[in-house]
Design an enzyme around this catalytic site. Structure first.
Site, PDB file in Angstrom:
ATOM      1  N   LYS A 107      -7.987 -10.667  -3.367  1.00  0.00           N
ATOM      2  CA  LYS A 107      -6.725 -10.359  -4.165  1.00  0.00           C
ATOM      3  C   LYS A 107      -6.961 -10.700  -5.375  1.00  0.00           C
ATOM      4  O   LYS A 107      -7.763 -11.449  -5.982  1.00  0.00           O
ATOM      5  CB  LYS A 107      -6.175 -10.518  -3.748  1.00  0.00           C
ATOM      6  CG  LYS A 107      -4.572 -10.451  -3.275  1.00  0.00           C
ATOM      7  CD  LYS A 107      -4.275  -9.079  -2.296  1.00  0.00           C
ATOM      8  CE  LYS A 107      -2.876  -8.237  -2.958  1.00  0.00           C
ATOM      9  NZ  LYS A 107      -2.737  -7.260  -1.575  1.00  0.00           N
TER      10      LYS A 107
HETATM   11  P1  NAD Z   1       5.397  -1.140  -5.210  1.00  0.00           P
HETATM   12  O1  NAD Z   1       5.745  -1.992  -6.608  1.00  0.00           O
HETATM   13  O2  NAD Z   1       5.262   0.154  -5.602  1.00  0.00           O
HETATM   14  O3  NAD Z   1       7.975  -1.793  -4.343  1.00  0.00           O
HETATM   15  C1  NAD Z   1       8.040  -2.629  -4.510  1.00  0.00           C
HETATM   16  C2  NAD Z   1       9.254  -2.595  -5.403  1.00  0.00           C
HETATM   17  O4  NAD Z   1      10.144  -3.368  -4.607  1.00  0.00           O
HETATM   18  C3  NAD Z   1       9.996  -1.695  -5.798  1.00  0.00           C
HETATM   19  O5  NAD Z   1      10.961  -0.920  -5.780  1.00  0.00           O
HETATM   20  C4  NAD Z   1      10.641  -3.260  -6.654  1.00  0.00           C
HETATM   21  O6  NAD Z   1      11.912  -3.172  -7.476  1.00  0.00           O
HETATM   22  C5  NAD Z   1      10.703  -4.137  -5.485  1.00  0.00           C
HETATM   23  N1  NAD Z   1      11.280  -5.167  -5.338  1.00  0.00           N
HETATM   24  C6  NAD Z   1      10.900  -5.617  -6.055  1.00  0.00           C
HETATM   25  N2  NAD Z   1      11.381  -7.455  -6.530  1.00  0.00           N
HETATM   26  C7  NAD Z   1      12.513  -7.728  -5.236  1.00  0.00           C
HETATM   27  C8  NAD Z   1      13.405  -7.997  -5.148  1.00  0.00           C
HETATM   28  N3  NAD Z   1      13.222  -8.948  -5.670  1.00  0.00           N
HETATM   29  N4  NAD Z   1      14.937  -7.500  -4.522  1.00  0.00           N
HETATM   30  C9  NAD Z   1      14.769  -6.316  -4.075  1.00  0.00           C
HETATM   31  N5  NAD Z   1      13.281  -5.606  -4.193  1.00  0.00           N
HETATM   32  C10 NAD Z   1      12.706  -5.881  -5.354  1.00  0.00           C
HETATM   33  O7  NAD Z   1       5.074  -2.293  -4.840  1.00  0.00           O
HETATM   34  P2  NAD Z   1       3.900  -1.859  -3.085  1.00  0.00           P
HETATM   35  O8  NAD Z   1       3.044  -1.463  -3.255  1.00  0.00           O
HETATM   36  O9  NAD Z   1       5.219  -0.869  -2.330  1.00  0.00           O
HETATM   37  O10 NAD Z   1       4.660  -3.130  -2.352  1.00  0.00           O
HETATM   38  C11 NAD Z   1       5.357  -4.112  -1.644  1.00  0.00           C
HETATM   39  C12 NAD Z   1       4.287  -4.760  -1.010  1.00  0.00           C
HETATM   40  O11 NAD Z   1       3.992  -4.249   0.160  1.00  0.00           O
HETATM   41  C13 NAD Z   1       3.966  -5.713  -1.867  1.00  0.00           C
HETATM   42  O12 NAD Z   1       3.928  -7.150  -0.542  1.00  0.00           O
HETATM   43  C14 NAD Z   1       2.739  -4.836  -1.155  1.00  0.00           C
HETATM   44  O13 NAD Z   1       1.380  -6.225  -0.835  1.00  0.00           O
HETATM   45  C15 NAD Z   1       3.106  -4.782   0.534  1.00  0.00           C
HETATM   46  N6  NAD Z   1       1.973  -3.760   0.692  1.00  0.00           N
HETATM   47  C16 NAD Z   1       1.333  -2.837  -0.253  1.00  0.00           C
HETATM   48  C17 NAD Z   1       0.542  -2.065   0.231  1.00  0.00           C
HETATM   49  C18 NAD Z   1       0.225  -0.696  -0.676  1.00  0.00           C
HETATM   50  O14 NAD Z   1      -1.294  -0.297  -0.327  1.00  0.00           O
HETATM   51  N7  NAD Z   1       1.059  -0.457  -1.591  1.00  0.00           N
HETATM   52  C19 NAD Z   1      -0.839  -2.402   1.218  1.00  0.00           C
HETATM   53  C20 NAD Z   1       0.081  -3.595   1.498  1.00  0.00           C
HETATM   54  C21 NAD Z   1       0.797  -4.203   1.712  1.00  0.00           C
END
Ligand code: NAD
Length: 421
Positions: A107
């Site tokens: 990561k």
């Molecule tokens: P992203 O940046 O696209 O979206 C994150 C969202 O969370 C945004 O809407 C943001 O405003 C919101 N957010 C941030 N802080 C917040 C808070 N304190 N309270 C409420 N909302 C909040 O990110 P993503 O890619 O969707 O990733 C989200 C989660 O999913 C992370 O934990 C990431 O590790 C996990 N994840 C993502 C992927 C991927 O392919 N994108 C894969 C596996 C896991």
């Protein structure tokens, strides 16, 4: 809430050690997995739009590569720090093992708020970071992907920077250096929705085991980024009512169900979630108390803690985010009879389709969306069934069962390969 409840790396270690104890993992393998293989911390300069130069701090942690090249996302967020990246890298090792894909765990991230920067600054930062990572990444060595604060555009900038270090003759053999790219630049169909699609497949398995009709269910989704907004769309298409969602600024609620296509349309135009007409704004405190069938944390870690776990009224927590439930909250949810589909299973659709993208890049192929969806469905449902079987046989939580299944494969690989010399 104690500090140790929210130390992410401690949580990750505690989770996999519980499984290692249960299955009596060989001590030498536990020793090897006890720390990441490499922890890289770099400072690199970026020229800002106003001509000033600013130094940024970036990380890449490579936890383990017994099963294949290191693999894991790149996060842009002001709270990125070494323990967080170590935890996320550790989880990737187990996630890849559980999915049966030939990758290890890594990561990375840069500590800054991408929302405060122009596109030009983000592009220059990404290029400088990629250049600073140098040969610490590569299609056969360590393959980044998007995570919070990064997207397909970021991955294309990374790929382009990496490719430019090679001669024109060899350039395109390197395009698998990152996954999650746009389709035009070598990405895979279905990668954009993969994390949410995989989670929906796991929810279908859970629903069939628990006699829940998803077309009559209600859901609450924390986070409206890549994972959260795709989950809202896919569940809405299946007939599930999305009662509430939120981002880092606002939480919105409609007890009749939010019109998700209208919300996506609104949000895609860059408008505020809180100004959407089809729902009322609520506090985050009230957000966690909403009664629903499926609760999907899809934002960041440590969101369901000993502070709010008791108020939660749902049947299942599906962890789209990594590490959204602390170990203390995990125990509380279990005692309240709430199931948890653990992150290393629930959100593994992202890395599974990243693997498909990497294979397509290697073979210069383009798979149809239906093929990608079908392959993802098969692989993630198989992982779900393996976890459920282990859970039923060993009478442990789904989380511990998921780590046991993942550790079994890692242990087998170490037993056969041993360590060199
Ligand atoms: P992203 O940046 O696209 O979206 C994150 C969202 O969370 C945004 O809407 C943001 O405003 C919101 N957010 C941030 N802080 C917040 C808070 N304190 N309270 C409420 N909302 C909040 O990110 P993503 O890619 O969707 O990733 C989200 C989660 O999913 C992370 O934990 C990431 O590790 C996990 N994840 C993502 C992927 C991927 O392919 N994108 C894969 C596996 C896991």
């Amino acid at each position: 809430m104690s500090q140790s409840e929210i130390n992410l790396y401690e949580s990750a270690v505690r989770q996999w050690n519980a499984a290692a104890d249960l299955m009596a993992l060989e001590p030498w393998i536990r020793t090897i997995l006890g720390q990441p293989k490499n922890e890289l911390m770099i400072h690199f300069p970026v020229r800002m739009d106003n001509g000033d130069y600013r130094l940024f701090k970036g990380y890449r942690v490579q936890h383990n590569n017994i099963l294949g090249p290191y693999k894991g996302g790149i996060r842009y967020h002001p709270d990125v720090h070494i323990d967080e990246v170590k935890a996320l890298a550790t989880w990737m090792t187990f996630k890849c093992s559980l999915s049966g894909i030939p990758f290890g765990g890594a990561k990375g991230g840069v500590q800054f708020d991408p929302k405060q920067h122009s596109e030009g600054e983000l592009r220059r930062l990404t290029r400088r970071f990629t250049h600073a990572l140098g040969t610490n990444i590569g299609p056969e060595y360590d393959i980044p992907a998007p995570d919070m604060g990064t997207n397909a555009e970021t991955m294309v900038w990374m790929m382009d920077t990496f490719l430019n270090a090679f001669s024109a003759q060899n350039r395109y053999s390197q395009s698998g250096v990152v996954t999650g790219k746009s389709i035009e630049c070598g990405g895979s169909e279905g990668r954009d929705k993969a994390t949410a699609q995989g989670a929906v497949f796991t929810l279908e398995e859970w629903a069939s085991d628990n006699n829940v009709d998803l077309s009559k269910a209600t859901t609450v989704i924390q986070g409206f980024g890549n994972a959260g907004s795709w989950a809202a769309r896919l569940l809405h298409e299946r007939g599930t009512k999305v009662l509430a969602t939120c981002n880092s600024r606002d939480a919105i609620y409609n007890d009749k169900g939010i019109d998700v296509p209208a919300l996506l349309d609104w949000y895609d135009q860059g408008r505020e979630l809180g100004h959407f007409g089809g729902a009322e704004t609520i506090s985050m405190e009230d957000f966690w108390k909403i009664k629903c069938d499926l609760l999907l944390p899809a934002a960041l870690e440590n969101q369901i803690t000993s502070r709010n776990a008791e108020a939660i009224r749902t049947r299942v927590v599906a962890e789209l985010a990594n590490g959204p439930v602390t170990p203390a909250a995990d125990r509380m949810l279990a005692s309240q009879g709430i199931d948890v589909i653990p992150d290393i299973l629930c959100n593994s659709g992202g890395v599974i389709v990243s693997y498909f993208e990497w294979v397509q890049n290697k073979k210069s192929e383009n798979w149809e969306l239906e093929d990608v969806d079908q392959k993802l469905s098969k692989r993630i449902r198989k992982a779900y069934r393996a976890v459920a079987a282990y859970r039923d046989q060993a009478r442990v939580s789904d989380r511990t069962a998921a780590y046991c299944v993942a550790l079994r494969r890692i242990q087998a690989a170490y037993r056969q390969r041993q360590i060199f010399p």
